[in-house]
Design a protein around this motif. Structure first.
Motif, short mmCIF file in Angstrom:
data_model
loop_
_atom_site.label_atom_id
_atom_site.label_comp_id
_atom_site.label_asym_id
_atom_site.label_seq_id
_atom_site.Cartn_x
_atom_site.Cartn_y
_atom_site.Cartn_z
N TYR A 68 0.32 -1.27 0.02
CA TYR A 68 -0.18 0.07 -0.24
C TYR A 68 0.73 1.22 0.19
CZ TYR A 68 -3.99 2.87 0.80
OH TYR A 68 -4.31 3.84 0.36
N GLN A 69 2.21 1.15 1.16
CA GLN A 69 2.70 2.46 0.77
C GLN A 69 3.07 3.22 -0.61
OE1 GLN A 69 3.92 4.32 3.25
NE2 GLN A 69 2.61 2.68 4.86
N PHE A 70 3.38 1.56 -1.53
CA PHE A 70 4.05 1.97 -2.88
C PHE A 70 3.05 2.46 -3.57
CE2 PHE A 70 7.36 -1.55 -2.03
CZ PHE A 70 8.80 -0.41 -2.23
N ALA A 71 1.70 1.74 -3.29
CA ALA A 71 0.66 2.12 -4.35
C ALA A 71 0.44 3.55 -4.50
CB ALA A 71 -0.14 1.25 -3.82
N SER A 72 0.04 3.65 -2.31
CA SER A 72 -0.15 5.70 -2.50
C SER A 72 0.97 6.43 -3.12
CB SER A 72 -0.74 5.47 -1.29
OG SER A 72 0.39 4.79 -0.16
N ASP A 73 2.67 5.71 -2.93
CA ASP A 73 3.49 7.06 -3.29
C ASP A 73 3.01 6.62 -4.77
OD1 ASP A 73 4.35 7.53 -0.95
OD2 ASP A 73 5.84 5.72 -0.36
N GLU A 74 2.38 5.87 -5.58
CA GLU A 74 2.55 6.00 -6.78
C GLU A 74 3.74 5.28 -7.21
OE1 GLU A 74 0.85 9.42 -9.27
OE2 GLU A 74 -0.79 9.81 -7.95
N GLN A 75 4.06 4.57 -6.69
CA GLN A 75 5.32 3.51 -7.00
C GLN A 75 4.85 1.88 -7.52
OE1 GLN A 75 8.07 4.66 -5.28
NE2 GLN A 75 8.90 5.84 -6.15
N LEU A 76 3.89 1.31 -8.12
CA LEU A 76 3.93 0.10 -7.37
C LEU A 76 4.20 -0.45 -8.05
CD1 LEU A 76 1.34 -1.28 -5.52
CD2 LEU A 76 -0.09 -1.67 -7.93
N GLU A 77 4.52 -0.12 -9.09
CA GLU A 77 5.64 -1.14 -9.33
C GLU A 77 6.83 -2.05 -8.52
OE1 GLU A 77 4.39 2.18 -12.09
OE2 GLU A 77 6.55 2.48 -10.17
N HIS A 78 7.34 -1.64 -7.89
CA HIS A 78 8.25 -1.85 -6.75
C HIS A 78 7.70 -2.65 -5.30
CE1 HIS A 78 11.10 0.28 -8.67
NE2 HIS A 78 10.69 1.95 -8.47
N GLY A 79 6.82 -2.75 -5.93
CA GLY A 79 5.71 -3.31 -4.68
C GLY A 79 5.14 -4.55 -5.48
N ALA A 80 5.22 -4.42 -6.45
CA ALA A 80 4.20 -5.98 -7.80
C ALA A 80 4.85 -6.91 -6.61
CB ALA A 80 5.40 -5.71 -8.90
N ALA A 81 6.00 -7.55 -6.32
CA ALA A 81 6.50 -8.67 -5.99
C ALA A 81 5.60 -9.17 -4.80
CB ALA A 81 7.83 -8.73 -5.79
N ALA A 82 5.87 -8.23 -3.94
CA ALA A 82 4.57 -8.17 -2.40
C ALA A 82 3.09 -8.41 -2.90
CB ALA A 82 4.97 -7.23 -1.85
N ALA A 83 2.56 -7.88 -3.90
CA ALA A 83 1.25 -7.33 -4.02
C ALA A 83 0.78 -8.81 -4.80
CB ALA A 83 1.32 -6.91 -5.29
N LEU A 84 1.61 -9.40 -5.71
CA LEU A 84 1.51 -10.72 -6.35
C LEU A 84 1.56 -12.12 -5.07
CD1 LEU A 84 3.28 -11.19 -9.52
CD2 LEU A 84 1.31 -11.50 -9.23
N LEU A 85 2.84 -11.83 -4.31
CA LEU A 85 2.38 -12.92 -2.90
C LEU A 85 0.90 -12.71 -2.05
CD1 LEU A 85 5.47 -12.70 -1.06
CD2 LEU A 85 4.89 -14.73 -1.86
N ILE A 86 0.60 -11.78 -1.46
CA ILE A 86 -0.45 -11.86 -1.23
C ILE A 86 -1.77 -12.30 -2.16
CG2 ILE A 86 -1.89 -9.86 -0.52
CD1 ILE A 86 -0.42 -7.87 -0.38
#
Lengths: 343, 548
Positions: free
Chosen positions: B512-530
C-alpha cells in the motif's frame, strides 16, 4: 361441487397410454408401459423402490424425455412419436412427495399460481372454494413452513386442483404423513376425488395404501407392468411369484414339494414348475386327517395369533384364533381352493 | 443434555467466558472513549467536523456502498444463474475462475486501472492519437478517481460474495418447484421471475450485506483515490489531528451502520431456513443453446479479465521489469514478519474456536452460546474502527504501566502494548476469530450428539472425549480455520496501517505504501505474493466442493 369435474365427451377411456419407453443413458427405466384408465378411476401404481414408478408419473406429466410411446388424455394427444406437449399445456395436476409448495408464497398465493390472468374475483372465489374443499378455511395467509405435514398436503391438493386438471398424479403422497392421521387423510382425499369424479394415478410402495385408496392397482417390476387389476384380485390371485411375494399374499410352496395329504380334494391339473399359494387364513389346524406340522413360534397379532410352523421340512405361516405352545403338534388341512402362481 | 457435572464445567466456562469478554472489551472501550472520556468532553474536533464535512463523508460512504452493490449485482447474478443452470464444457473451471477476483485487493486494481485510464495512460494516449485530440478539453473521458470508479473497483473485488451465494442458492433449489410451476401452467420466464429469483432472495440479501459491510469498511481504495469517507475520516482524526476521541466517535457512527447490516443479514439467514426444502435434490442442469453459450463465455470471461487477468498480468509485467529491485531482502523480511504474525493469530483464533465450541458442546446453555456470538463480533467491525478500539485500552495500559514504573523509579519500557506488533496480533485475533469459529462450529454440528453419549457410556472422560473423538473429526475444519485466518491476516490492510509499529510492515502495508506513493512497480512482488496466498482457499474450496 360440479365445477371441479371436467366435462368430457365420452365417459370411458379418459387416459390411454400405449407402449411407453423411457431410458437414461441406455438403461431402460420403463419398458412397453401401457395403461387405460376410465374417468373418475383411481389407479395405484405399486412396486418396490427403483422399479420406475415415479418415472412413469413424470413421463405422463411430460417432465422427462420419453423415447417412444403414445399418451392420450380425453382425446387430447400429449405424446406421440416425436411430438411432445409441454407440461404446462397438459392439464395435469401433480402432487409431489415433498409437495413442492412454493415456500415464498402464502397458501392462497400457492393455490392462485395456476390462475394467472383470470379476474381477481374469480381467483378469490376459487381460493375460497378450494380451501373449503380441503378443510383449510382461514389458513390462506399462512406460509408453507407454518403448516403441519397434513396441512401442507391439503394445500398441495388444493393447488393442484385449482385449474381443474383432467388428471391428477400423486407421487407417494402419504409417505410424509404420520401413521395416526394417514388413514383418515386417505379416506378424506379419496372421498374428495370421488365426489368430483377426478381421474387419478398415485404411486406408492405400501400395499395398504393401495387397498385403502385405489380402485385399481398396477404392479410394476423393473420397468414393466406385471399385473393390472383390482387390489383384491391382485392380493388373492397374484399372477406370478414376484407379485405374491411383494403383496405378501401367503405361503408359496413349490408345486413339486406339495404334500397331497394337505388337501381334501384331489388337486386339479397345474403347472408343476410354478408355485402353489396357500393363504394364511385357509387352514384347519386340528383336522382328523392331514399333514403333520410342529409349532415353531406363536405371535399375538391382536385378537388373532400368527403361527410359524414346520411342515414337511418347510416353514409356513398360519393364522389362528387360538394360542399354541411352541413344539406342539398340529394336523393341517387346507380348506380353500389353492391358487397356482407362475414362477 | 448435560454431559458434565457442573463442578467440572466451571473452570472451562469461566475461561472461555473471560476470553470472550476480552475480545469484546475494545468495543466497550470505544464507546466509553467516545462518550465519557475527558478528551471526548473537552475536545471540539468532532463538533467542528460535524458542522463542516462529516456529513459529506457519510454521504460519500453511503454512495460508495450503493454504487458498489449495483455493480456487484450486475457482475454476479447472471453468471451465478448460468453456472447453476447450464452444463457445458469448461463450466467447472469457469465457475471457479469467477471467484478469482476475490484474491485481488481493490486498491491494487484501483492503482492499476488509474495508471491505465489516466490522461497519460495507454488508453487515452491511444484515443488521442486515433482521433487527433489535442487536450482534455477536446473530449470526455471516464474519471476513475471518483466515487463511481472506486465503487467499480470495489465491486470487481467483492462481487464473488454475491456470485457464490447466489450460485449455491440457485443450485440448491428443488427441481420439483420448477416441475410444479410448469404443471400449473407457467412458462420458463415466469418460473424464473416468480419462483427462482424470489427463492434466491435471501442469498442475494446476505451477499449484498457482506458486500455492503466490506465496501463500508474499505480504506485502501478510497484513500488511494482521495475520496473522503468515514474510514478515511477516522484515519485522519487519529493520525492528522491526533484526536482519539474524535476517531472513536466517528467509529461509533460507522458501527451503527454495520450493526444494522448485521441485523439485516441475520434476518435473511432465518428466512433462508424456510426456503430450504427437505429432501430436495437440487437443480438439474440443462444444455445451453449456441447463442447462450457464447453469451455466457463472453460475459464471464469479460468480468474475469477485468477483475483478475488484467491486474495480474500488469503485476507480472512490473515484476519482470523490476525483478532484481523487487525480490530483495526487505521483501523477505516483511514476508517473514507477516507470515509469523498471521500464523500466530491463526493459531490463537483456532485454539479459541476449539475452546468456545467444545465448551458449548459440553454445556449447551445460552450463556455459552452468547460467548461464541460475542467472540464472533469482530468480523463485522471495520479494520479502521477496530484499530482505534484497540488503541484505547492498550494505550491506557502503556500509560499506566509506565506511570507505575516511574513511581517505583524504574526505567520506562515505552509503548510495549500499543506500540509493538502485540497490538496488531490482538487486532487480527479479534477481527478474524469469527472465521475460525464458523469453521469449527459447522464441523462440530456435523458430529452427532449420540457419538458423545456412546463415548460416555463407554466410560470416557471429558478430556479424552475431546481429544480422541472430537479433535480427530474436527481436523479438516481446524486446518481450514488455520488457513483462512492466516490468509485474512496477510490481506488485512486498514487495521495494519493504523497499528503497525514504527519500521514494521506487513505485506499489505508494504504494497500500500508503494501504491500511495505511485510506485506500485516496486511493490509488485509483494502484491503477487498476497494474491497467490489469497488464491489458496479458492482452490481448496473448489476441490472440496467438487469432491462432495
Amino acid at each position: 361441487m360440479t365445477s371441479i369435474s371436467s366435462n368430457t365427451p365420452n365417459a370411458s377411456g379418459s387416459l390411454n397410454i400405449e407402449q411407453l419407453n423411457v431410458a437414461f443413458d441406455d438403461k431402460k427405466i420403463l419398458q412397453d408401459f401401457s395403461l387405460n384408465l376410465n374417468e373418475g378411476e383411481i389407479l395405484c401404481l405399486l412396486g418396490p423402490s427403483g422399479c420406475g414408478k415415479t418415472t412413469a408419473l413424470k413421463a405422463i406429466a411430460g417432465l422427462l424425455e420419453v423415447q417412444q410411446g403414445k399418451i392420450e388424455l380425453f382425446g387430447k394427444l400429449l405424446k406421440k412419436n416425436a411430438f411432445e406437449l409441454p407440461p404446462e399445456k397438459r392439464d395435469i395436476g401433480f402432487i409431489f412427495q415433498d409437495y413442492a409448495l412454493f415456500p415464498h408464497m402464502s397458501v392462497a398465493q400457492n393455490i392462485a399460481f395456476s390462475l394467472k390472468g383470470q379476474p381477481k374475483a374469480a381467483i378469490e372465489a376459487i381460493i375460497k372454494q378450494n380451501l373449503a374443499m380441503v378443510h383449510l378455511d382461514g389458513l390462506q395467509e399462512r406460509y408453507p413452513h407454518e403448516l403441519s405435514g397434513g396441512q401442507q398436503q391439503r394445500t398441495a391438493v388444493a393447488r393442484a386442483l385449482a385449474n381443474r386438471p383432467k388428471l391428477l398424479l400423486m407421487d407417494e403422497p402419504f409417505s410424509n404423513i404420520d401413521s395416526q392421521v394417514k388413514q383418515s387423510l386417505m379416506s378424506e382425499l379419496r372421498g374428495l376425488l370421488k365426489e368430483h369424479n377426478i381421474t387419478c394415478i398415485f404411486v406408492t410402495h405400501a400395499k395398504q395404501e393401495a387397498f385403502a385408496f385405489a380402485d385399481k392397482t398396477a404392479i410394476l417390476n423393473q420397468g414393466k407392468l406385471v399385473q393390472v387389476d383390482s387390489s383384491q384380485k391382485i392380493y388373492e390371485q397374484p399372477k406370478d411369484s414376484f407379485v405374491a411375494k411383494f403383496m405378501e399374499s401367503g405361503n408359496l410352496i413349490p408345486c413339486q414339494q406339495l404334500p397331497t395329504k394337505l388337501f381334501a380334494k384331489p388337486l386339479p391339473e397345474h403347472d408343476e414348475s410354478g408355485f402353489c399359494l396357500l393363504h394364511e387364513n385357509g387352514f384347519v389346524l386340528n383336522a382328523e386327517q392331514g399333514e403333520k406340522a410342529v409349532v415353531k413360534d406363536c405371535l399375538y397379532m391382536g385378537y388373532r395369533y400368527r403361527l410359524e410352523v414346520t411342515m414337511n421340512g418347510q416353514s409356513l405361516f398360519i393364522e389362528s384364533d387360538n394360542r399354541f405352545d411352541i413344539h406342539s403338534e398340529l394336523t393341517l388341512k387346507y380348506q380353500h381352493q389353492p391358487v397356482w402362481v407362475a414362477k | 443434555m448435560r454431559l458434565f457435572k457442573p463442578a467440572s464445567i466451571n473452570f472451562l466456562s469461566l475461561t472461555s467466558g473471560l476470553l470472550a469478554l476480552l475480545i469484546f472489551a475494545p468495543v466497550l472501550a470505544l464507546m466509553y472513549e467516545s462518550l465519557f472520556s475527558s478528551e471526548a468532553l473537552n475536545d471540539d474536533t468532532f463538533s467542528n467536523l460535524a458542522q463542516t464535512v462529516l456529513w459529506d463523508y457519510l454521504a460519500n460512504s453511503l454512495q460508495i456502498v450503493g454504487c458498489t452493490l449495483v455493480f456487484a449485482c450486475l457482475f454476479a447474478i447472471a453468471p451465478a444463474w448460468w453456472c447453476a443452470r447450464y452444463e457445458f464444457k469448461g463450466r467447472s473451471i469457469l465457475q471457479w475462475a469467477m471467484v478469482f477476483p476475490l484474491a485481488i485487493p481493490a486498491y491494487i486494481s484501483g492503482y492499476i486501472y488509474t495508471e491505465a485510464l489516466d490522461y497519460a495512460g495507454p488508453i487515452q494516449t491511444f484515443l488521442r492519437d486515433v482521433f487527433n485530440w489535442q487536450s482534455p478539453a477536446d473530449y470526455w473521458f471516464f474519471d476513475i478517481r471518483s466515487i463511481t470508479g472506486a465503487s467499480l473497483m470495489l465491486a470487481l473485488a467483492l462481487y464473488p460474495y454475491i456470485y457464490l451465494l447466489m450460485r449455491n442458492g440457485f443450485a440448491n433449489q428443488s427441481d420439483h418447484l420448477e416441475h410444479a410451476g410448469r404443471l400449473l401452467g407457467a412458462d420458463e420466464r415466469r418460473i424464473f421471475f416468480s419462483i427462482r429469483l424470489p427463492l434466491a432472495r435471501p442469498a442475494l440479501a446476505i451477499g449484498c450485506t457482506l458486500v455492503a459491510m466490506e465496501s463500508l469498511a474499505d480504506f485502501g481504495t478510497v484513500h488511494l483515490f482521495a475520496i473522503s469517507t468515514l474510514t478515511t475520516a477516522i484515519y485522519d482524526s487519529w493520525l492528522v489531528y491526533g484526536s482519539l476521541s474524535t476517531a472513536a466517535k466517528i467509529s461509533c457512527l460507522l458501527l451503527l451502520f454495520v450493526v444494522s447490516l448485521v441485523w439485516l443479514e441475520s434476518r435473511q439467514r432465518k428466512a433462508q431456513k424456510h426456503y430450504d426444502l427437505k429432501g430436495s435434490h437440487g437443480l438439474s442442469k440443462k444444455i445451453p443453446s449456441r447463442g447462450k453459450l457464447l453469451l455466457i463465455w463472453g460475459v464471464c470471461l469479460g468480468i474475469i479479465t477485468l477483475g483478475f487477468i488484467i491486474p495480474v498480468l500488469t503485476l507480472v509485467g512490473y515484476n519482470l521489469d523490476y525483478f532484481t529491485e523487487n525480490w530483495n531482502s526487505t521483501l523477505w523480511q516483511h514476508s517473514q514478519h507477516t507470515f509469523t504474525l498471521a500464523f500466530g493469530a491463526a493459531l490463537i483464533c483456532t485454539a479459541l474456536a476449539l475452546l468456545f465450541n467444545s465448551n458449548h458442546r459440553f454445556v449447551p446453555n445460552k450463556l455459552n452460546l452468547a460467548q461464541q456470538n460475542v467472540a464472533s463480533i469482530g468480523y463485522a467491525i471495520p479494520g479502521t474502527v477496530l484499530a482505534i478500539a484497540i488503541l484505547i485500552p492498550l494505550g491506557t495500559m502503556d500509560l499506566t504501566l509506565n506511570a507505575w514504573l516511574e513511581n517505583w523509579q524504574m526505567d520506562s519500557v515505552g509503548l510495549i502494548f500499543s506500540g509493538t506488533s502485540f497490538a496488531l496480533l490482538i487486532a487480527f485475533v479479534i477481527r478474524f476469530a469469527a472465521i475460525a469459529n464458523g469453521s469449527v462450529h459447522a464441523a462440530y454440528q456435523q458430529i452427532p450428539p449420540n457419538l458423545d453419549l456412546a463415548a460416555r457410556s463407554l466410560n470416557t472422560k471429558s478430556w479424552r472425549l475431546f481429544k480422541d473423538i472430537h479433535l480427530p473429526l474436527l481436523t479438516p475444519a481446524t486446518i481450514s480455520a488455520l488457513l483462512l485466518v492466516f490468509i485474512e491476516c496477510v490481506k488485512e490492510l486498514p487495521a495494519a496501517i493504523l497499528l503497525r509499529p514504527f519500521d514494521f510492515e506487513t505485506l499489505s502495508t508494504y504494497v500500500y505504501q508503494f501504491a500511495s506513493d505511485e510506485q506500485l512497480e516496486h511493490g509488485a512482488a509483494a502484491a503477487l505474493l498476497i494474491i497467490v496466498v489469497s488464491l489458496l482457499p479458492i482452490f481448496v474450496l473448489s476441490r472440496t466442493q467438487r469432491m462432495s
